[in-house]
Design an enzyme around this catalytic site. Structure first.
Site, PDB file in Angstrom:
ATOM      1  N   HIS A 104      81.350 -18.363  13.829  1.00  0.00           N
ATOM      2  CA  HIS A 104      80.687 -19.304  12.915  1.00  0.00           C
ATOM      3  C   HIS A 104      79.488 -19.452  13.423  1.00  0.00           C
ATOM      4  O   HIS A 104      78.741 -18.838  14.252  1.00  0.00           O
ATOM      5  CB  HIS A 104      81.543 -20.450  13.244  1.00  0.00           C
ATOM      6  CG  HIS A 104      81.851 -21.031  14.526  1.00  0.00           C
ATOM      7  ND1 HIS A 104      80.816 -21.717  15.522  1.00  0.00           N
ATOM      8  CD2 HIS A 104      83.029 -21.379  15.266  1.00  0.00           C
ATOM      9  CE1 HIS A 104      81.396 -21.824  16.616  1.00  0.00           C
ATOM     10  NE2 HIS A 104      82.806 -21.815  16.621  1.00  0.00           N
TER      11      HIS A 104
ATOM     12  N   VAL B 202      76.216 -26.391  18.464  1.00  0.00           N
ATOM     13  CA  VAL B 202      75.733 -26.507  16.974  1.00  0.00           C
ATOM     14  C   VAL B 202      77.030 -27.294  16.341  1.00  0.00           C
ATOM     15  O   VAL B 202      78.231 -27.113  16.582  1.00  0.00           O
ATOM     16  CB  VAL B 202      75.919 -24.828  16.493  1.00  0.00           C
ATOM     17  CG1 VAL B 202      75.757 -25.037  15.140  1.00  0.00           C
ATOM     18  CG2 VAL B 202      74.745 -24.297  17.192  1.00  0.00           C
TER      19      VAL B 202
ATOM     20  N   GLY C  86      86.030 -14.110  18.404  1.00  0.00           N
ATOM     21  CA  GLY C  86      86.179 -14.015  17.070  1.00  0.00           C
ATOM     22  C   GLY C  86      86.165 -15.079  16.278  1.00  0.00           C
ATOM     23  O   GLY C  86      85.959 -16.291  16.836  1.00  0.00           O
TER      24      GLY C  86
ATOM     25  N   LYS D 240      79.322 -26.104  24.294  1.00  0.00           N
ATOM     26  CA  LYS D 240      80.663 -26.688  23.691  1.00  0.00           C
ATOM     27  C   LYS D 240      81.801 -26.715  24.827  1.00  0.00           C
ATOM     28  O   LYS D 240      82.414 -27.527  24.978  1.00  0.00           O
ATOM     29  CB  LYS D 240      80.991 -26.066  22.436  1.00  0.00           C
ATOM     30  CG  LYS D 240      82.335 -26.235  22.046  1.00  0.00           C
ATOM     31  CD  LYS D 240      82.562 -26.919  20.906  1.00  0.00           C
ATOM     32  CE  LYS D 240      84.116 -26.850  20.503  1.00  0.00           C
ATOM     33  NZ  LYS D 240      85.008 -25.995  21.211  1.00  0.00           N
TER      34      LYS D 240
ATOM     35  N   GLY E  57      78.165 -21.533  15.520  1.00  0.00           N
ATOM     36  CA  GLY E  57      77.668 -21.756  16.882  1.00  0.00           C
ATOM     37  C   GLY E  57      77.629 -20.463  17.685  1.00  0.00           C
ATOM     38  O   GLY E  57      76.645 -20.141  18.521  1.00  0.00           O
ATOM     39  N   HIS E  58      78.518 -19.438  17.255  1.00  0.00           N
ATOM     40  CA  HIS E  58      78.448 -18.133  17.755  1.00  0.00           C
ATOM     41  C   HIS E  58      77.251 -17.305  17.374  1.00  0.00           C
ATOM     42  O   HIS E  58      76.667 -16.680  18.163  1.00  0.00           O
ATOM     43  CB  HIS E  58      79.752 -17.202  17.393  1.00  0.00           C
ATOM     44  CG  HIS E  58      80.862 -17.707  17.699  1.00  0.00           C
ATOM     45  ND1 HIS E  58      81.925 -18.275  16.684  1.00  0.00           N
ATOM     46  CD2 HIS E  58      81.643 -17.697  18.747  1.00  0.00           C
ATOM     47  CE1 HIS E  58      82.893 -18.643  17.237  1.00  0.00           C
ATOM     48  NE2 HIS E  58      82.961 -18.417  18.589  1.00  0.00           N
TER      49      HIS E  58
ATOM     50  N   SER F 221      84.013 -25.175  15.786  1.00  0.00           N
ATOM     51  CA  SER F 221      84.904 -24.543  16.690  1.00  0.00           C
ATOM     52  C   SER F 221      85.747 -23.732  15.575  1.00  0.00           C
ATOM     53  O   SER F 221      86.243 -24.042  14.442  1.00  0.00           O
ATOM     54  CB  SER F 221      86.011 -25.539  17.068  1.00  0.00           C
ATOM     55  OG  SER F 221      87.028 -25.095  17.473  1.00  0.00           O
ATOM     56  N   SER F 222      86.233 -22.540  16.235  1.00  0.00           N
ATOM     57  CA  SER F 222      87.165 -21.741  15.554  1.00  0.00           C
ATOM     58  C   SER F 222      88.369 -22.395  15.040  1.00  0.00           C
ATOM     59  O   SER F 222      89.193 -22.109  14.274  1.00  0.00           O
ATOM     60  CB  SER F 222      87.349 -20.251  16.257  1.00  0.00           C
ATOM     61  OG  SER F 222      86.411 -19.847  16.629  1.00  0.00           O
ATOM     62  N   ARG F 223      88.761 -23.538  15.671  1.00  0.00           N
ATOM     63  CA  ARG F 223      90.010 -24.172  15.609  1.00  0.00           C
ATOM     64  C   ARG F 223      89.825 -25.096  14.609  1.00  0.00           C
ATOM     65  O   ARG F 223      90.938 -25.672  14.133  1.00  0.00           O
ATOM     66  CB  ARG F 223      90.590 -24.744  16.987  1.00  0.00           C
ATOM     67  CG  ARG F 223      90.939 -23.781  18.003  1.00  0.00           C
ATOM     68  CD  ARG F 223      91.629 -24.430  19.207  1.00  0.00           C
ATOM     69  NE  ARG F 223      92.381 -23.441  20.035  1.00  0.00           N
ATOM     70  CZ  ARG F 223      92.078 -22.855  21.007  1.00  0.00           C
ATOM     71  NH1 ARG F 223      90.716 -22.933  21.476  1.00  0.00           N
ATOM     72  NH2 ARG F 223      92.678 -21.949  21.719  1.00  0.00           N
TER      73      ARG F 223
HETATM   74  P1  AMP Z   1      85.102 -19.004  21.546  1.00  0.00           P
HETATM   75  O1  AMP Z   1      85.172 -17.588  20.656  1.00  0.00           O
HETATM   76  O2  AMP Z   1      85.414 -20.120  21.146  1.00  0.00           O
HETATM   77  O3  AMP Z   1      85.806 -18.287  22.915  1.00  0.00           O
HETATM   78  O4  AMP Z   1      83.424 -19.111  22.007  1.00  0.00           O
HETATM   79  C1  AMP Z   1      82.651 -18.148  22.305  1.00  0.00           C
HETATM   80  C2  AMP Z   1      81.393 -18.772  22.672  1.00  0.00           C
HETATM   81  O5  AMP Z   1      80.939 -19.355  21.849  1.00  0.00           O
HETATM   82  C3  AMP Z   1      81.644 -19.564  24.104  1.00  0.00           C
HETATM   83  O6  AMP Z   1      80.775 -19.778  24.930  1.00  0.00           O
HETATM   84  C4  AMP Z   1      81.434 -20.983  23.186  1.00  0.00           C
HETATM   85  O7  AMP Z   1      81.132 -22.063  24.268  1.00  0.00           O
HETATM   86  C5  AMP Z   1      80.657 -20.574  22.308  1.00  0.00           C
HETATM   87  N1  AMP Z   1      80.517 -21.691  21.030  1.00  0.00           N
HETATM   88  C6  AMP Z   1      81.773 -22.135  20.341  1.00  0.00           C
HETATM   89  N2  AMP Z   1      81.551 -23.197  19.685  1.00  0.00           N
HETATM   90  C7  AMP Z   1      80.389 -23.630  19.797  1.00  0.00           C
HETATM   91  C8  AMP Z   1      79.335 -24.403  19.133  1.00  0.00           C
HETATM   92  N3  AMP Z   1      79.752 -25.325  18.392  1.00  0.00           N
HETATM   93  N4  AMP Z   1      78.036 -24.435  19.760  1.00  0.00           N
HETATM   94  C9  AMP Z   1      77.557 -23.357  20.465  1.00  0.00           C
HETATM   95  N5  AMP Z   1      78.353 -22.529  21.143  1.00  0.00           N
HETATM   96  C10 AMP Z   1      79.708 -22.577  20.859  1.00  0.00           C
END
Ligand code: AMP
Length: 280
Positions: free
Chosen positions: A34, A176, A31, A149, A36-37, A185-187
């Site tokens: 952004h 991305v 969740g 990422k 990237g997701h 990043s969500s962070r």
């Molecule tokens: P997360 O919600 O952070 O666990 O990420 C979910 C998925 O989105 C994971 O496969 C991450 O590698 C991918 N993800 C997160 N940030 C990016 C980004 N900036 N670019 C591409 N994929 C991303």
């Protein structure tokens, strides 16, 4: 677009799609979505007839003292984004339905989980592989998409799927970035304005190392020194790791090798830990 909370209902829906002969793609996320997701969802859309996005802040992959409690939760906006980018279903389970009383199984991938984030975050990848295997069994995808990422995560999941004969293709999607180079990043929302202004140094260092590689430099020590320089020049930053490793085994390499080298970094800005990488 359907929002499904119950694991059994999600699996039933997924199996029904597969029984119809539809190609199903799964995008696992925590969740706070952004761009990237959304890129993962768009790629999934191109590859499949049905796209499921899971939104689950997986407690099992957080260590004691990490940010599980304060991890950003933005479900309404996430659901809207999923709808806009073409998802057919969101799977958003409660932690208690993913890990009901009596749960006692862990999926552990060996060597690939030892270095990098595995070393800094003991047990993290066991949490990741356990939940991802469950999500694959519930979501029944023919393809699941993950971002580069989290390069180590992608390699670990590819290994798990190969080792356990899970009938799914694992696809990596390019990182991305913000206009100034910072990986989305969500962070990133944890960063103060001052920290945010310095954060692109991580990518600048990695990009400089890549440029040196393209210019012919092969010594890992040299490439890492180049990557480290802009990060070490910033008093707000503390390097957790910055290493050159084989993309196949994640063993440390002394010389970078075209097509097989990952330079990965984790950097603290205050208490916020950001990761990024480049591949040669
Ligand atoms: P997360 O919600 O952070 O666990 O990420 C979910 C998925 O989105 C994971 O496969 C991450 O590698 C991918 N993800 C997160 N940030 C990016 C980004 N900036 N670019 C591409 N994929 C991303």
């Amino acid at each position: 677009m359907e929002i499904i909370k119950d694991p059994a209902a999600f699996q039933k829906q997924s199996l029904a799609w597969r029984a119809e002969g539809l190609r199903v793609a799964l995008v696992p996320t925590m969740g706070a979505l952004h761009a990237g997701h959304f890129k993962l969802i768009e790629c999934a859309r191109q590859m499949a007839d049905r796209v499921s996005v899971s939104i689950f802040v997986n407690p099992m992959q957080f260590g004691p003292g990490e940010d599980l409690g304060k991890y950003p939760r933005t479900f309404e906006a996430d659901a809207e984004g999923c709808r806009k980018h073409g998802a057919d279903a969101i799977f958003a389970p409660a932690p208690g339905s993913v890990y009901p009383a009596g749960f006692q199984t862990t999926v552990h991938v060996g060597g690939l989980t030892a270095p990098l984030c595995g070393k800094s975050r003991p047990g993290h990848f066991d949490g990741v592989t356990t939940v991802v295997l469950k999500l694959l069994l519930l979501g029944q995808p023919s393809v699941a998409l993950f971002g580069w990422k989290d390069a180590q995560q992608l390699l670990v999941i590819q290994r798990m799927v190969r080792d356990l004969d899970v009938p799914v293709a694992i696809m990596g999607v390019e990182i991305v970035r913000e206009a100034d180079g910072l990986a989305l990043s969500s962070r990133n929302v944890y960063l103060t304005p001052e920290q945010r202004a310095e954060a692109p140094r991580i990518q600048k260092g990695l990009a400089a190392a890549k440029k040196a590689f393209e210019g012919g430099e092969r010594e890992a020590a040299q490439l890492l020194a180049i990557a480290r320089a802009p990060i070490e020049a910033c008093p707000l930053m503390r390097i957790d790791y910055l290493e050159a490793r084989s993309m196949e085994t994640l063993e440390e390499v002394a010389r970078a090798d075209a097509g097989n080298t990952l330079v990965a970094a984790a950097v603290f800005l205050g208490t916020t830990r950001l990761i990024d990488n480049v591949r040669f």
